[in-house]
Write an enzyme that holds these catalytic residues in place. Structure first.
Site, PDB file in Angstrom:
ATOM      1  N   ASP A  54      43.586  35.078  51.131  1.00 42.57           N
ATOM      2  CA  ASP A  54      45.233  35.588  51.286  1.00 42.57           C
ATOM      3  C   ASP A  54      45.236  36.444  50.267  1.00 42.57           C
ATOM      4  O   ASP A  54      45.648  36.292  48.994  1.00 42.57           O
ATOM      5  CB  ASP A  54      46.020  34.168  50.887  1.00 42.57           C
ATOM      6  CG  ASP A  54      47.418  34.753  50.894  1.00 42.57           C
ATOM      7  OD1 ASP A  54      47.816  35.630  51.649  1.00 42.57           O
ATOM      8  OD2 ASP A  54      48.138  34.015  50.359  1.00 42.57           O
ATOM      9  N   ASP A  72      37.817  36.921  39.806  1.00 42.12           N
ATOM     10  CA  ASP A  72      37.690  37.946  41.036  1.00 42.12           C
ATOM     11  C   ASP A  72      36.827  37.198  41.960  1.00 42.12           C
ATOM     12  O   ASP A  72      35.992  36.392  41.726  1.00 42.12           O
ATOM     13  CB  ASP A  72      36.853  39.138  40.451  1.00 42.12           C
ATOM     14  CG  ASP A  72      36.588  40.216  41.750  1.00 42.12           C
ATOM     15  OD1 ASP A  72      37.075  39.939  42.825  1.00 42.12           O
ATOM     16  OD2 ASP A  72      36.082  41.192  41.410  1.00 42.12           O
ATOM     17  N   ASP A 115      50.869  33.447  45.189  1.00 44.00           N
ATOM     18  CA  ASP A 115      52.288  32.878  45.391  1.00 44.00           C
ATOM     19  C   ASP A 115      52.177  31.344  45.601  1.00 44.00           C
ATOM     20  O   ASP A 115      53.398  30.770  45.100  1.00 44.00           O
ATOM     21  CB  ASP A 115      52.998  33.809  46.240  1.00 44.00           C
ATOM     22  CG  ASP A 115      52.375  33.813  47.549  1.00 44.00           C
ATOM     23  OD1 ASP A 115      51.966  32.480  48.001  1.00 44.00           O
ATOM     24  OD2 ASP A 115      51.984  34.845  47.960  1.00 44.00           O
ATOM     25  N   PRO A 162      42.746  45.743  43.443  1.00 47.99           N
ATOM     26  CA  PRO A 162      41.646  44.605  43.303  1.00 47.99           C
ATOM     27  C   PRO A 162      41.427  44.123  44.754  1.00 47.99           C
ATOM     28  O   PRO A 162      40.230  43.099  44.485  1.00 47.99           O
ATOM     29  CB  PRO A 162      42.734  43.829  42.588  1.00 47.99           C
ATOM     30  CG  PRO A 162      44.128  44.051  42.654  1.00 47.99           C
ATOM     31  CD  PRO A 162      44.256  45.651  42.851  1.00 47.99           C
TER      32      PRO A 162
HETATM   33  N1  SAM Z   1      50.329  37.154  51.958  1.00 43.65           N
HETATM   34  C1  SAM Z   1      50.322  38.323  51.129  1.00 43.65           C
HETATM   35  C2  SAM Z   1      49.964  39.510  52.196  1.00 43.65           C
HETATM   36  O1  SAM Z   1      49.396  39.159  53.253  1.00 43.65           O
HETATM   37  O2  SAM Z   1      49.920  40.687  51.732  1.00 43.65           O
HETATM   38  C3  SAM Z   1      49.439  38.482  50.103  1.00 43.65           C
HETATM   39  C4  SAM Z   1      50.150  37.442  48.949  1.00 43.65           C
HETATM   40  S1  SAM Z   1      48.989  37.020  47.567  1.00 43.65           S
HETATM   41  C5  SAM Z   1      50.154  37.221  46.406  1.00 43.65           C
HETATM   42  C6  SAM Z   1      47.661  38.296  47.420  1.00 43.65           C
HETATM   43  C7  SAM Z   1      46.953  37.830  46.108  1.00 43.65           C
HETATM   44  O3  SAM Z   1      45.727  38.426  46.171  1.00 43.65           O
HETATM   45  C8  SAM Z   1      47.679  38.652  44.998  1.00 43.65           C
HETATM   46  O4  SAM Z   1      48.096  37.427  43.933  1.00 43.65           O
HETATM   47  C9  SAM Z   1      46.203  39.447  44.203  1.00 43.65           C
HETATM   48  O5  SAM Z   1      46.576  39.316  42.644  1.00 43.65           O
HETATM   49  C10 SAM Z   1      45.191  38.631  44.781  1.00 43.65           C
HETATM   50  N2  SAM Z   1      43.950  39.298  44.688  1.00 43.65           N
HETATM   51  C11 SAM Z   1      43.759  40.821  44.925  1.00 43.65           C
HETATM   52  N3  SAM Z   1      42.338  41.008  44.559  1.00 43.65           N
HETATM   53  C12 SAM Z   1      41.756  39.986  44.499  1.00 43.65           C
HETATM   54  C13 SAM Z   1      40.487  39.623  44.219  1.00 43.65           C
HETATM   55  N4  SAM Z   1      39.628  40.545  44.133  1.00 43.65           N
HETATM   56  N5  SAM Z   1      40.205  38.336  43.919  1.00 43.65           N
HETATM   57  C14 SAM Z   1      41.080  37.351  43.801  1.00 43.65           C
HETATM   58  N6  SAM Z   1      42.491  37.521  44.180  1.00 43.65           N
HETATM   59  C15 SAM Z   1      42.829  38.900  44.464  1.00 43.65           C
END
Ligand code: SAM
Length: 281
Positions: free
Chosen positions: A155, A137, A86, A162
């Site tokens: 974050d 990833d 975000d 994922p």
């Molecule tokens: N602040 C939020 C919370 O505490 O719930 C998290 C917000 S941020 C949008 C979380 C992000 O982590 C998502 O955009 C998601 O696509 C990403 N994400 C999840 N798994 C991941 C991975 N293995 N590698 C990189 N990004 C990942």
């Protein structure tokens, strides 16, 4: 016609939002993404049924996950963000003028939709020449990179979908390998009132890889259930125990204002309420 949208994180308890308008709803390559408008919170994003961020309360989490490790370290040049699609963490990290930031987010759609529907989150940070955005990833990135970072901020989503790999011992060990000598790792670690096992599991998996490991707390209204924990790991035990005077001087030098973070809140956040302290061995 408005629609009520429930968060489906917990089995027997839910928070729900009135969506006056659903702006985007789609299954991306990695997860279910919904963005809607709520009268009080403004725009709200959920992934796989779990609230990620809202216009109204995002500053609390984004300031605390960014400024606490950066100011505790005191000489940060390179930050790695894992997740954070975000753009809110990126915005706060780049407020530190000497810092370059690599951000590794798995889902390009989250970044694209955040740019469109949450422009104030990144506030132009994706276009900042000090930002290097990589769509990949995070687990794979930390395994393969030869770069070193002074601070790594994870974050992530919760340990489902994922994001699950970002809560493994293997991931923490790889983070350790790409931290500089006094580097600090901070990770989103859930709301312990509901997710007590995230504290115990993270401690068991993270602490073997670092000289110092602990947690600090922040209360974010839409991460419902009281305090959220942020996990902290470093090879420098002093970083977690900086005095308020040291942090105050560094914050003053950084030269920007905040809405939640203060040096006092920074130092106090490491004092855990007893029910959380008892989870930490
Ligand atoms: N602040 C939020 C919370 O505490 O719930 C998290 C917000 S941020 C949008 C979380 C992000 O982590 C998502 O955009 C998601 O696509 C990403 N994400 C999840 N798994 C991941 C991975 N293995 N590698 C990189 N990004 C990942």
């Amino acid at each position: 016609m408005s629609r009520w949208i429930s968060e489906t994180l917990y089995g027997s308890y839910q928070q729900r939002f009135e969506a006056s308008d659903v702006l985007f709803e789609e299954k991306t390559e990695h997860q279910d993404l919904i963005i809607f408008e709520n009268e009080f919170f403004g725009r709200v994003m959920a992934l796989d049924g779990v609230i990620q961020t809202t216009d109204r309360d995002e500053f609390i989490y984004h300031e605390m996950i960014s400024h606490v490790p950066i100011l505790a370290h005191g000489n940060v040049k390179n930050v790695l963000i894992i997740g954070g699609g975000d753009g809110g963490v990126l915005r706060e990290v780049l407020r530190h003028e000497d810092v370059n930031c690599t951000m590794v987010e798995i889902d390009a759609s989250v970044v694209d939709m955040a740019k469109k529907y949450f422009p104030a989150h990144a506030d132009g940070a994706f276009e900042n020449p000090r930002c290097n955005l990589i769509i990949a990833d995070g687990l794979k990135f930390v395994k393969e990179t030869t770069e070193k970072f002074d601070v790594i901020i994870v974050d992530s989503t919760d340990p489902i979908g994922p994001g699950e790999v970002l809560f493994t011992s293997e991931f923490y060990s790889d983070c350790q390998k790409c931290l500089s000598e006094a580097g600090i790792l901070v990770t989103q670690n859930g709301v312990p009132f509901f997710q007590a096992d995230e504290v115990t599991t993270t401690q068991a998996r993270m602490s073997p890889h670092f000289a110092d490991m602990g947690f600090y707390v922040v209360a974010v209204p839409t991460y419902i259930g009281g305090f959220m924990t942020l996990a902290w790991a470093s090879n420098d035990p002093a970083a977690r125990r900086q005095s308020v005077d040291v942090i105050e001087a560094r914050f003053k030098k950084a030269g920007f204002d905040t809405f939640y973070y203060t040096p006092g809140v920074h130092v106090g956040a490491f004092s855990l309420p007893r029910y959380i302290e008892k989870l930490v061995k």
